[in-house]
Design a protein around this motif. Structure first.
Motif, short mmCIF file in Angstrom:
data_model
loop_
_atom_site.label_atom_id
_atom_site.label_comp_id
_atom_site.label_asym_id
_atom_site.label_seq_id
_atom_site.Cartn_x
_atom_site.Cartn_y
_atom_site.Cartn_z
N ASP A 242 1.05 -1.22 -0.06
CA ASP A 242 -0.15 -0.11 -0.13
C ASP A 242 0.69 1.39 0.05
O ASP A 242 0.45 2.28 -0.33
N LEU A 243 2.04 1.04 0.59
CA LEU A 243 2.87 2.41 0.62
C LEU A 243 3.71 2.54 -0.59
O LEU A 243 4.21 3.53 -0.98
N LEU A 451 -2.63 -5.51 17.29
CA LEU A 451 -1.97 -5.47 15.97
C LEU A 451 -1.44 -6.73 15.54
O LEU A 451 -0.53 -7.27 16.22
N GLU A 452 -1.95 -7.43 14.55
CA GLU A 452 -1.52 -8.72 14.24
C GLU A 452 -0.63 -8.67 12.88
O GLU A 452 -0.69 -7.67 12.19
N GLU A 453 -0.19 -9.84 12.42
CA GLU A 453 0.79 -9.62 11.16
C GLU A 453 0.34 -11.10 10.41
O GLU A 453 0.43 -12.23 11.02
N THR A 454 -0.11 -11.08 9.07
CA THR A 454 -0.15 -11.99 8.34
C THR A 454 1.06 -12.69 8.07
O THR A 454 2.17 -12.22 8.17
N ALA A 455 1.07 -13.89 7.37
CA ALA A 455 2.22 -14.69 7.02
C ALA A 455 3.04 -13.87 6.04
O ALA A 455 4.33 -13.99 5.82
N SER A 456 2.28 -13.13 5.16
CA SER A 456 3.22 -12.40 4.13
C SER A 456 3.44 -10.78 4.51
O SER A 456 3.96 -10.08 3.76
N GLY A 457 3.23 -10.75 5.81
CA GLY A 457 3.87 -9.37 6.49
C GLY A 457 2.77 -7.99 6.54
O GLY A 457 3.01 -7.05 6.95
N THR A 458 1.54 -8.21 6.07
CA THR A 458 0.53 -7.28 6.37
C THR A 458 0.17 -7.12 7.66
O THR A 458 -0.04 -8.29 8.57
#
Length: 630
Positions: A242-243, A451-458
């Motif tokens: 997104d950045l 605040l969580e993180e998905t396996a791909s870093g989101t």
């Protein structure tokens, strides 16, 4: 690294660990007496053996990755724990250590030479060009799998010790020959029959049911018309992707990155290589052959005299990094068409010829500008995301509403209505949707995640705004669905009733199946000889037809439902298998494996009583909180 682990799982280490003993792990569990919540920071202690947190995590992550190959990339660690994969991993490691400890106790030792030979014989560590052990490939495999060289060697030694214990237990298992023959006879029996599929045209128009019938059907089949629990949520996501549109790069940065990455854009020089190989003690023979070549002798003729055929001589095309290191300098110092003097390696004496050279090349900055720019933006975005995520987490921790905190760091927000468990995010294409969906259904109504993180870093945070419980949909709302379901079921009932009547005519009055098929406007077909599994049937014939044949007496018939169709099947012939000629070897092997598993399971249970085993649940829970079960 995960790709390396997948490759490594097929290597020598896995072949030793997951051989005969692997199947027994799933039937041997940890009992309550083995649990110890002491002060040790090890996962488990088995006699003098230990399972460290690092060792468990490596094994567990390999298991999770293997499951992703079956369930897809969204399969996560939490799901693995819920499925019992973590517990199974602990059990497997404990079983391995118990066998190693037993081997140690009874004095089994494995020499360095045996360990070396076992590693050298693995195809995974051999150079494809030479077929010989490659230390570079060996170290690369260890690196990818996350092992040090010492860890791996000790692991191989321990598993070879365990393998000797297992071999001594399982090698003598015998299966009665008559048992194997009888099973083969059962499997190899063949039957043939005839069948026809009812003509569905007769059942095309099913009279409509009255309102009372439909309402009763709606109530009796409530599960079919029940809406699943759904949740309305607020979601915010923050990702490097997104950045990227907001990131800019300068020409100086592009030039500097190109200079750093230039080797990526270089195509190395390649050379076609041919060789004549002589034994390590044949230096003089090699030099005599070289002299012949200098005098004009044909290279292939000299190779033939050395006992080498064309396939052995022509090695193919290599870069300097691909070829055996001891041959690289000699090969890449030759002119095109040149022949080297004899070169010594561990394999013997080589004479190298380079018939052709493909020059290397380098792509210009202009040619790879887009790649460089995309890479820089990705790097900058990933670098920026850490600070933004920290700020996001701080604001959320301070009680800032998700919407406001997301706006401050540029995160995306979503209002999602009607999210259903296991069905993504209400149609929104969000990275890690499966993982986020699972998190949503861990929360209570009104609860907000960390605040969580998905396996791909989101990074993401989610709040459950409303929970709509599972409920039977009102009759009027699903009337069309009720009518369709009742009509389909009624059609099947009527078709089955007619088929059973026709089969009864064959069984009770000896009616001819061909005549019945003709009267129904259907095509009579023959199955041919088939086995219980359906082997022998035409591809378009449902296996249920074969299954029906093996439930019938000779000459009898029955009705069979195959999906939306109904079939009348009649058994015409039985061909028994000949026990005396049946090949019982495969079945014998299956039964022997089953016996071996039982023997090993009993032995592991015995060792569990003889060898001190403690498992530290506190450490395990700390490793995998909040997903690990207490």
């Amino acid at each position: 690294m995960l790709a390396g682990i997948r490759t490594f799982s097929k290597s020598i280490f896995a072949k030793i660990i997951f051989g005969v003993i692997a199947l027994s792990f799933v039937i041997w569990g940890l009992n309550a007496s083995m649990l110890n919540l002491g002060t040790s920071r090890e996962v488990a202690e088995i006699g003098s053996q230990k399972i460290t947190p690092v060792e468990l995590d490596r094994a567990f992550q390999r298991s999770v990755q293997n499951m992703r190959s079956m369930f897809g990339p969204s399969f996560n660690q939490q799901q693995a724990v819920q499925m019992g994969l973590l517990n199974n991993t602990v059990q497997s490691l404990v079983s391995q250590k118990i066998l190693r400890e037993d081997a140690k106790n009874i004095g089994i030792g494995i020499s360095d030479e045996k360990v070396r030979d076992q590693i050298f014989e693995s195809d995974n560590f051999k150079d494809p060009a030479t077929g010989q052990f490659s230390r570079d490939r060996f170290m690369q495999a260890l690196y990818q799998a996350g092992y040090t060289e010492n860890e791996f060697i000790n692991g191989v030694r321990g598993d070879l010790m365990s393998h000797q214990v297992v071999g001594s237990l399982t090698g003598a298992a015998l299966v009665p020959e008559i048992m194997a023959q009888q099973i083969v006879a059962y499997r190899n029996e063949q039957r043939s029959g005839s069948f026809f599929t009812l003509n569905t045209a007769e059942f095309a128009d099913i009279p409509a049911a009255d309102d009372a019938t439909l309402r009763t059907y709606h109530e009796d089949n409530a599960a079919q018309f029940t809406a699943p629990e759904s949740r309305d949520v607020t979601l915010a996501t923050l990702s490097a992707a997104d950045l990227i549109p907001t990131i800019t790069v300068t020409e100086e940065e592009i030039a500097e990155s190109y200079a750093q990455r230039e080797p990526e854009f270089q195509t190395p020089e390649k050379r076609t290589v041919e060789q004549i190989l002589f034994a390590p003690n044949d230096e003089q023979t090699a030099r005599d052959a070289y002299n012949r070549l200098q005098e004009g002798a044909d290279f292939m003729a000299v190779a033939a005299d050395a006992g080498m055929d064309e396939a052995m001589v022509k090695l193919g095309e290599f870069t300097a990094n691909d070829i055996l290191p001891d041959l690289s300098e000699a090969t890449f110092s030759l002119e095109e068409g040149g022949i080297s003097e004899p070169v010594e390696t561990a394999l013997g004496w080589h004479i190298i010829r380079v018939p052709s050279v493909t020059p290397g090349s380098t792509q210009s900055l202009d040619e790879v500008r887009d790649i460089i720019v995309d890479g820089l933006k990705q790097f900058k975005a990933e670098d920026a995301i850490y600070d933004l995520a920290a700020t996001f987490d701080e604001e959320l921790g301070a009680g800032t509403p998700i919407e406001d905190a997301a706006r401050d760091v540029g995160a995306k927000t979503y209002k999602l209505d009607g999210v259903v468990a296991g069905e993504g995010l209400a149609g929104q294409n969000v990275d890690g949707a499966g993982e986020i969906n699972a998190k949503i259904f861990e929360l209570e109504n009104g609860e907000e995640s960390f605040l969580e993180e998905t396996a791909s870093g989101t990074r993401y945070v989610v709040r459950v705004e409303n929970v709509t419980p599972s409920a039977l949909r009102p009759f009027d709302e699903v009337l069309d669905d009720v009518i369709a379901a009742w009509t389909a079921e009624e059609r099947q009932r009527l078709m089955m009733a007619k088929a059973e009547e026709l089969a009864g005519n064959i069984n009770d009055t000896g009616a001819d199946i061909a005549t019945l098929a003709s009267e129904d406007g259907a095509e009579l077909r023959e199955t041919g000889m088939t086995r219980r599994t359906g082997r022998g049937l035409a591809d378009d014939v449902n296996p249920a037809v074969a299954a029906a044949l093996f439930t019938l007496e000779d000459g009898k018939a029955k009705a069979v439902q195959t999906g939306e169709n109904v079939v009348v099947v009649k058994l015409d012939d039985i061909q028994a298998a000949d026990i005396n000629t049946a090949d019982a070897a495969p079945v014998n092997d299956e039964l022997k494996d089953a016996l071996n598993e039982d023997i090993l399971a009993q032995y592991l249970n015995y060792l569990n009583e003889e060898i001190s085993v403690t498992v530290n649940n506190t450490v395990i829970n700390e490793l995998y909180q909040p997903t690990a079960a207490n």
